[in-house]
Structure formats: C-alpha cells, structure tokens
Design a protein around this motif. Structure first.
Motif, short mmCIF file in Angstrom:
data_model
loop_
_atom_site.label_atom_id
_atom_site.label_comp_id
_atom_site.label_asym_id
_atom_site.label_seq_id
_atom_site.Cartn_x
_atom_site.Cartn_y
_atom_site.Cartn_z
N TYR A 1 40.46 41.99 49.92
CA TYR A 1 39.16 41.55 49.42
C TYR A 1 38.62 40.48 50.37
O TYR A 1 39.32 40.01 51.27
N LYS B 1 37.35 48.14 42.47
CA LYS B 1 37.27 46.89 41.73
C LYS B 1 38.58 46.70 40.98
O LYS B 1 39.00 47.57 40.22
N ARG C 1 37.58 41.76 41.48
CA ARG C 1 37.44 41.66 42.93
C ARG C 1 37.18 43.03 43.52
O ARG C 1 37.73 44.03 43.06
N LYS C 2 36.38 43.06 44.57
CA LYS C 2 36.16 44.30 45.32
C LYS C 2 37.19 44.33 46.45
O LYS C 2 37.18 43.48 47.33
N VAL C 3 38.08 45.31 46.36
CA VAL C 3 39.11 45.47 47.38
C VAL C 3 38.67 46.60 48.31
O VAL C 3 38.36 47.70 47.85
#
Length: 109
Positions: free
Chosen positions: A27, A65, A74-76
């Motif tokens: 992320y 997400k 979190r956007k991974v």
C-alpha cells in the motif's frame, strides 16, 4: 536532494514504484517507506499516492482493499501482466539510456 535530482527522479519514479511492486504487493505508505529506506528521503507521500492513482487508471496494477486496524480499508497494489510488460519496457529503456549516458560521461561518441 537538489532540484536537478528531483526533476530527474520524477522521470523514473513510475518505473521505480513498479519495480517495488514487482517484488511484493504494497500500500502507499509501505511504498513510501521502502523508497525512503533506499535513500529517496525527499519523496512526499502525496507524490506516491498521485502516482498510484495514475498507474491504477492506466491498468498497470490490480488493487485490493484490505481491512485496516486504524481507519478505512487500505488499497493494496500489486503488479499485473500489463504492469510487468510496462516494467520490462522501462528496464530496456533504462539500459539504453544508461549506456548512452555512460558513453557521454566517459567522453565517447
């Protein structure tokens, strides 16, 4: 980092981030930390987040997400096939530029 270094880095930062993602999914904050650990201390998180949006829109990464213990998910980001192809082209271009610059630096033609 001086202005010249900052300007040069802008031109290759996308490739650097894609190379990091080729090694593992991450992320934004992890990517920024990784860059700082590698000596790129002056890179702002906002710069990385804006770059991640651009590469996502261009279809070079997949985004998942994942829940976070501290706030929103979190956007991974992970490199996909299109991103790997783009990164391969980046390294070819980098190799060409490096060879040409090395020749100029050494006083060659």
């Amino acid at each position: 980092m001086g202005k010249q270094s900052t300007e040069m880095l802008k031109g290759v930062l996308e490739g650097i981030v894609l190379a990091i993602l080729a090694g593992r999914a991450a992320y934004g904050y992890e990517i920024t930390s990784d860059l700082r650990d590698r000596g790129f201390a002056d890179i702002a998180e906002g710069t990385i987040y804006a770059l991640l949006v651009r590469i996502e829109l261009r279809g070079l990464v997949d985004v998942e997400k994942v829940p976070s213990e501290k706030g929103p998910p979190r956007k991974v980001y992970s490199l996909n096939a299109a991103g790997r192809d783009y990164l391969e082209e980046f390294w070819k271009t980098w190799g060409f530029l490096k060879r040409q610059l090395d020749q100029l630096h050494e006083g060659g033609q």
